[in-house]
Design an enzyme around this catalytic site. Structure first.
Site, PDB file in Angstrom:
ATOM      1  CB  SER A   1      65.574   5.384  90.111  1.00 46.24           C
ATOM      2  OG  SER A   1      64.784   6.791  89.553  1.00 46.24           O
TER       3      SER A   1
ATOM      4  CB  SER B   1      62.090   6.494  92.730  1.00 43.03           C
ATOM      5  OG  SER B   1      63.448   6.547  92.095  1.00 43.03           O
TER       6      SER B   1
ATOM      7  CE  LYS C   1      65.778   8.945  93.237  1.00 39.35           C
ATOM      8  NZ  LYS C   1      65.566   8.326  91.871  1.00 39.35           N
TER       9      LYS C   1
ATOM     10  CE  LYS D   1      64.507   4.077  93.901  1.00 36.85           C
ATOM     11  NZ  LYS D   1      63.315   3.696  93.057  1.00 36.85           N
TER      12      LYS D   1
END
Length: 387
Positions: free
Chosen positions: A62, A122, A65, A228
């Site tokens: 993730s 997320s 992102k 993130k």
């Protein structure tokens, strides 16, 4: 006596060099001992403070992102979308598995709410909904992601989706991820989302949804305000984190740690190391005007060249700063049209005459092409003035 001393001195030198090498290896292992790759950079200068396998292509999970959020922030800044726009959820977006905010087909949320879902928990469904809202389709948005990576000079990254869910040939590197994070942090409002530890969506409805940040360091490490996390069974535990202390912002990236505890511990060690060993010497604030550049055939004759970001020199703690100087190099002339943010020069930071870093200087405003009437009046004015 001299014959006796010579071998002793030689052995001492060899031992010293060996000790330095061992110390360096121990230090490296100490910062990131069981990750597949890692990097630590100072954000303003981009200086690498620590690295391990930084160009190894690995699944980013993730952390993908970060690029998704970058394109969202750029779309907001350009005026293509606004925080208050309503974003409709397609069946495709609602079907995303993994981390999500459980959007239903046809459900609408604002860009601000979708971004909160992406940054804090997320949310894969929100990522795809935003991709479709901006590009018309997830495929179109993925193409934008890959083009943006290439524009940033990141040749070891390839995106196959907007979420980071496992997919063949979807990869990045610790170095590339740090550079994406650096670019995202130019959009300072993103921190308003990534620093949130907990909050709510659909707050005044019977479907109230509690958000808790997947990045626990936001709560447990002073100064951490993003960015993130990532996890899949293939990628293992990943994290791109950023922290600010005493005016210095750093970015730490870890790929492929075996546990979330290990991932957080390694990032914590990198952050501790950077703040104990280094400091920044502030030079210019973001948006500082450092000269004017002529614009050929533009509605305006010139444009201000301003700093794209805050400018600082990275120094070892306790180091003197009186030998730090700067040099401004501006383009002699540029042709209209010019877009706000186009590079029009370079600021070079030097210490003792040696280059420390380069930073782009950008146009502070749009300049359209001049109309024929404007060009005529200028030419006529020059003619009459010469007489």
């Amino acid at each position: 006596m001299k014959k006796l001393l010579s071998p002793v001195i030689s052995l001492f030198i060899i031992f010293s060099l060996f000790s330095q090498t061992v110390f360096a290896e121990e230090k490296q292992a100490e910062l990131s001992d069981d990750s597949k790759s890692a990097i630590l950079i100072e954000k303003d200068t981009g200086t690498i403070l620590y690295e391990k396998n930084v160009h190894e292509k690995l699944p980013p999970a993730s952390m993908t992102k970060i690029m998704t959020m970058l394109l969202i922030m750029e779309a907001i800044e350009s005026g293509q979308i606004s925080m208050d726009d309503q974003v409709r959820t397609s069946e495709h977006a609602a079907s995303m598995g993994g981390s999500q905010i459980f959007l239903e087909p046809g459900e609408e949320m604002t860009v601000k709410e979708m971004l909160m879902g992406i940054a804090v928990v997320s949310a894969n469904d929100a990522s795809v909904a935003m991709a479709e809202h901006i590009a018309g389709s997830e495929e179109g948005f993925i193409d934008m992601m890959n083009k943006r990576a290439k524009k940033l000079g990141l040749n070891d990254t390839q995106f196959k989706n907007t979420t980071g869910l496992p997919e063949k040939d979807h990869y990045s590197t610790a170095y590339d991820m740090a550079m994406m994070a650096k670019e995202l942090l130019h959009h300072e409002k993103i921190i308003d989302f990534t620093k949130v530890y907990e909050g709510y969506l659909r707050e005044n409805t019977d479907k109230k949804f509690w958000l808790v940040n997947t990045n626990k360091l936001v709560k447990f490490y002073p100064g951490v305000d993003g960015l993130k996390t990532g996890f899949t069974s293939e990628a293992k535990y990943c994290l791109t984190a950023t922290a600010m202390k005493d005016g210095m912002r750093v970015i730490a990236v870890v790929f492929g740690a075996p546990t979330s505890k290990s991932r957080n511990a390694q990032v914590t060690k990198m952050l501790d190391y950077s703040f104990s060993q280094y400091a920044t010497h502030a030079i210019h604030k973001k948006g500082k005007a450092l000269g004017k550049v002529k614009v050929s055939k533009g509605s305006k004759k010139e444009v201000q060249a301003v700093t794209k970001d805050s400018i600082a020199a990275l120094i070892k703690k306790g180091e003197k700063t009186d030998q730090i100087t700067t040099e401004v190099k501006l383009d002699k002339s540029i042709s209209a049209p010019v877009k706000k943010g186009d590079q029009v020069g370079t600021l070079i930071v030097l210490k003792d005459g040696k280059e420390l870093s380069k930073s782009p200087l950008i146009a502070d405003a749009d300049v359209k092409r001049a109309s024929w009437w404007q060009l005529y009046k200028r030419a006529f004015g020059m003619f009459t003035h010469s007489n």
